[in-house]
Motif scaffolding. Structure first.
Motif, PDB file in Angstrom:
ATOM      1  N   TYR A  70     -26.101  17.348  -9.838  1.00 61.41           N
ATOM      2  CA  TYR A  70     -27.106  15.984 -10.190  1.00 61.41           C
ATOM      3  C   TYR A  70     -26.855  14.989  -9.268  1.00 61.41           C
ATOM      4  O   TYR A  70     -25.552  14.738  -9.271  1.00 61.41           O
ATOM      5  CB  TYR A  70     -26.929  15.620 -11.789  1.00 61.41           C
ATOM      6  CG  TYR A  70     -27.993  14.837 -12.018  1.00 61.41           C
ATOM      7  CD1 TYR A  70     -29.419  15.156 -11.877  1.00 61.41           C
ATOM      8  CD2 TYR A  70     -27.778  13.699 -13.004  1.00 61.41           C
ATOM      9  CE1 TYR A  70     -30.313  14.252 -12.659  1.00 61.41           C
ATOM     10  CE2 TYR A  70     -28.499  12.747 -13.635  1.00 61.41           C
ATOM     11  CZ  TYR A  70     -29.854  13.069 -13.212  1.00 61.41           C
ATOM     12  OH  TYR A  70     -30.944  12.330 -13.747  1.00 61.41           O
ATOM     13  N   ARG A  71     -27.756  14.535  -8.487  1.00 56.84           N
ATOM     14  CA  ARG A  71     -27.443  13.542  -7.380  1.00 56.84           C
ATOM     15  C   ARG A  71     -27.938  12.085  -7.870  1.00 56.84           C
ATOM     16  O   ARG A  71     -29.182  11.990  -8.145  1.00 56.84           O
ATOM     17  CB  ARG A  71     -28.324  13.888  -6.208  1.00 56.84           C
ATOM     18  CG  ARG A  71     -27.699  15.205  -5.506  1.00 56.84           C
ATOM     19  CD  ARG A  71     -28.552  15.701  -4.375  1.00 56.84           C
ATOM     20  NE  ARG A  71     -28.485  16.757  -3.692  1.00 56.84           N
ATOM     21  CZ  ARG A  71     -28.839  17.530  -2.545  1.00 56.84           C
ATOM     22  NH1 ARG A  71     -29.873  16.917  -2.125  1.00 56.84           N
ATOM     23  NH2 ARG A  71     -28.272  18.592  -2.456  1.00 56.84           N
ATOM     24  N   VAL A  72     -26.852  11.094  -7.974  1.00 49.54           N
ATOM     25  CA  VAL A  72     -27.335   9.908  -8.470  1.00 49.54           C
ATOM     26  C   VAL A  72     -26.857   8.848  -7.607  1.00 49.54           C
ATOM     27  O   VAL A  72     -25.790   8.815  -6.984  1.00 49.54           O
ATOM     28  CB  VAL A  72     -26.693   9.697  -9.856  1.00 49.54           C
ATOM     29  CG1 VAL A  72     -26.971   8.002 -10.402  1.00 49.54           C
ATOM     30  CG2 VAL A  72     -27.106  10.788 -11.021  1.00 49.54           C
ATOM     31  N   VAL A  73     -27.790   7.772  -7.407  1.00 43.77           N
ATOM     32  CA  VAL A  73     -27.237   6.664  -6.566  1.00 43.77           C
ATOM     33  C   VAL A  73     -27.270   5.403  -7.602  1.00 43.77           C
ATOM     34  O   VAL A  73     -28.073   5.086  -8.332  1.00 43.77           O
ATOM     35  CB  VAL A  73     -28.275   6.267  -5.639  1.00 43.77           C
ATOM     36  CG1 VAL A  73     -28.057   4.816  -4.910  1.00 43.77           C
ATOM     37  CG2 VAL A  73     -28.381   7.152  -4.415  1.00 43.77           C
ATOM     38  N   LEU A 114     -22.144  11.113  -7.349  1.00 45.59           N
ATOM     39  CA  LEU A 114     -22.654   9.919  -7.249  1.00 45.59           C
ATOM     40  C   LEU A 114     -22.372   9.109  -5.836  1.00 45.59           C
ATOM     41  O   LEU A 114     -21.308   9.396  -5.367  1.00 45.59           O
ATOM     42  CB  LEU A 114     -21.705   9.073  -8.437  1.00 45.59           C
ATOM     43  CG  LEU A 114     -22.083   7.478  -8.499  1.00 45.59           C
ATOM     44  CD1 LEU A 114     -23.485   7.274  -9.201  1.00 45.59           C
ATOM     45  CD2 LEU A 114     -21.065   6.999  -9.609  1.00 45.59           C
ATOM     46  N   ARG A 115     -23.342   8.353  -5.425  1.00 45.18           N
ATOM     47  CA  ARG A 115     -23.151   7.183  -4.439  1.00 45.18           C
ATOM     48  C   ARG A 115     -23.649   5.772  -4.614  1.00 45.18           C
ATOM     49  O   ARG A 115     -24.518   5.964  -5.601  1.00 45.18           O
ATOM     50  CB  ARG A 115     -23.923   7.765  -3.313  1.00 45.18           C
ATOM     51  CG  ARG A 115     -23.364   9.387  -2.670  1.00 45.18           C
ATOM     52  CD  ARG A 115     -24.264   9.962  -1.533  1.00 45.18           C
ATOM     53  NE  ARG A 115     -23.651  11.458  -1.285  1.00 45.18           N
ATOM     54  CZ  ARG A 115     -23.998  12.039  -0.204  1.00 45.18           C
ATOM     55  NH1 ARG A 115     -24.909  11.635   0.526  1.00 45.18           N
ATOM     56  NH2 ARG A 115     -23.624  13.429  -0.288  1.00 45.18           N
ATOM     57  N   GLU A 116     -23.091   5.013  -3.849  1.00 46.12           N
ATOM     58  CA  GLU A 116     -23.755   3.787  -4.314  1.00 46.12           C
ATOM     59  C   GLU A 116     -24.200   3.072  -3.154  1.00 46.12           C
ATOM     60  O   GLU A 116     -23.777   3.094  -1.996  1.00 46.12           O
ATOM     61  CB  GLU A 116     -22.203   2.899  -4.741  1.00 46.12           C
ATOM     62  CG  GLU A 116     -21.630   3.628  -5.871  1.00 46.12           C
ATOM     63  CD  GLU A 116     -20.705   2.720  -6.510  1.00 46.12           C
ATOM     64  OE1 GLU A 116     -19.743   3.233  -7.156  1.00 46.12           O
ATOM     65  OE2 GLU A 116     -20.660   1.550  -6.547  1.00 46.12           O
ATOM     66  N   VAL A 117     -24.915   1.804  -3.588  1.00 41.62           N
ATOM     67  CA  VAL A 117     -25.870   1.110  -2.521  1.00 41.62           C
ATOM     68  C   VAL A 117     -25.500  -0.426  -3.188  1.00 41.62           C
ATOM     69  O   VAL A 117     -26.075  -0.648  -4.290  1.00 41.62           O
ATOM     70  CB  VAL A 117     -27.000   1.292  -2.261  1.00 41.62           C
ATOM     71  CG1 VAL A 117     -27.907   0.116  -1.632  1.00 41.62           C
ATOM     72  CG2 VAL A 117     -27.189   2.793  -1.843  1.00 41.62           C
ATOM     73  N   ALA A 118     -24.868  -1.308  -2.631  1.00 33.26           N
ATOM     74  CA  ALA A 118     -24.548  -2.615  -3.047  1.00 33.26           C
ATOM     75  C   ALA A 118     -26.022  -3.298  -2.570  1.00 33.26           C
ATOM     76  O   ALA A 118     -25.719  -3.681  -1.305  1.00 33.26           O
ATOM     77  CB  ALA A 118     -23.358  -3.304  -2.782  1.00 33.26           C
ATOM     78  N   ALA A 119     -26.559  -3.863  -3.195  1.00 29.79           N
ATOM     79  CA  ALA A 119     -27.733  -4.853  -2.758  1.00 29.79           C
ATOM     80  C   ALA A 119     -27.532  -6.199  -2.383  1.00 29.79           C
ATOM     81  O   ALA A 119     -26.756  -6.680  -3.283  1.00 29.79           O
ATOM     82  CB  ALA A 119     -29.114  -4.699  -3.766  1.00 29.79           C
ATOM     83  N   GLY A 120     -28.097  -6.738  -1.256  1.00 35.45           N
ATOM     84  CA  GLY A 120     -27.654  -8.114  -1.061  1.00 35.45           C
ATOM     85  C   GLY A 120     -28.805  -9.013  -1.465  1.00 35.45           C
ATOM     86  O   GLY A 120     -29.762  -8.390  -1.855  1.00 35.45           O
TER      87      GLY A 120
END
Length: 220
Positions: free
Chosen positions: A71-74, A102-108
């Motif tokens: 399972y691929r989750v951001v 799991l991968r992460e994106v920190a939004a600006g």
């Protein structure tokens, strides 16, 4: 020297093979499926949830549903306030417990839409959003990308499309679109137990196709 070069080359091959084994999201993979079934009280079979409706699942009715392998989750998050930190920690803990990729994106703050698009470009099975600054941007993007599933934890969209599910409660309930913060907003309501329930109940809903609704978790 020859032996050293051979050892380095062998190690490099092992490294490449390891990185490509289940971690390359550019490659297709089987569609995710739920492992297990929802318990009694998650929804009312006699009155299925309507689009944009709100349901109050019984605590723990989601416990037996788990994501299938791969399972691929951001995790898309914005803000460094205590509630957002509590939510992101719960998502990371859940991913670790369930062996989720799991991968992460920190939004600006400048242009969160670009960061949402960045998360979508990774082609995950699910994007989990944590942080109120993302809500208005998600409203714009999600309605134009109906093939991408989103789960909003600790907030909700005012008018979600069928690909957006939210897990919310009285002390959270931020909806954006100029509506302002709810008068019932309470940062202390973002407890470890409630944040954990938000990600687990929300994912259970997505995996079982109960999407486009708000899961109300006041009973947790």
């Amino acid at each position: 020297m020859r032996r050293l070069l051979c050892a380095v080359a062998a190690a490099a091959l092992l490294t490449v093979a390891g990185c490509g084994n289940g971690s390359d999201w550019s490659q297709p993979h089987p569609a995710p499926t739920p492992v297990g079934t929802l318990g009694a009280g998650f929804t009312d079979p006699a009155a299925p949830p309507t689009p944009e409706g709100t349901v109050t699942p019984s605590p723990g009715s989601w416990d037996d549903v788990h994501p299938s392998k791969g399972y691929r989750v951001v995790l898309l998050h914005a803000g460094d306030d205590a509630p957002t930190k509590a939510l992101t920690k719960s998502v990371r803990d859940w991913a670790d417990d369930e062996n989720v990729d799991l991968r992460e994106v920190a939004a600006g703050a400048a242009n969160p839409i670009d960061d949402i698009v960045k998360a979508m470009d990774m082609r995950p099975d699910l994007i989990v959003s944590a942080g109120n600054p993302l809500i208005d941007a998600l409203t714009t993007v999600s309605a134009n990308h109906l093939d991408q599933h989103f789960l909003v934890v600790g907030a909700e969209l005012a008018e979600p499309t069928h690909n957006v599910t939210a897990a919310d409660w009285t002390g959270a309930s931020f909806r954006g679109e100029g509506l302002g913060m709810s008068s019932a907003y309470d940062p202390t309501s973002f407890t470890e137990a409630r944040c954990a329930a938000a990600i687990r109940a929300g994912v259970a809903a997505v995996l079982t196709g109960t999407t486009g609704i708000v899961l109300w978790l006041d009973k947790v």
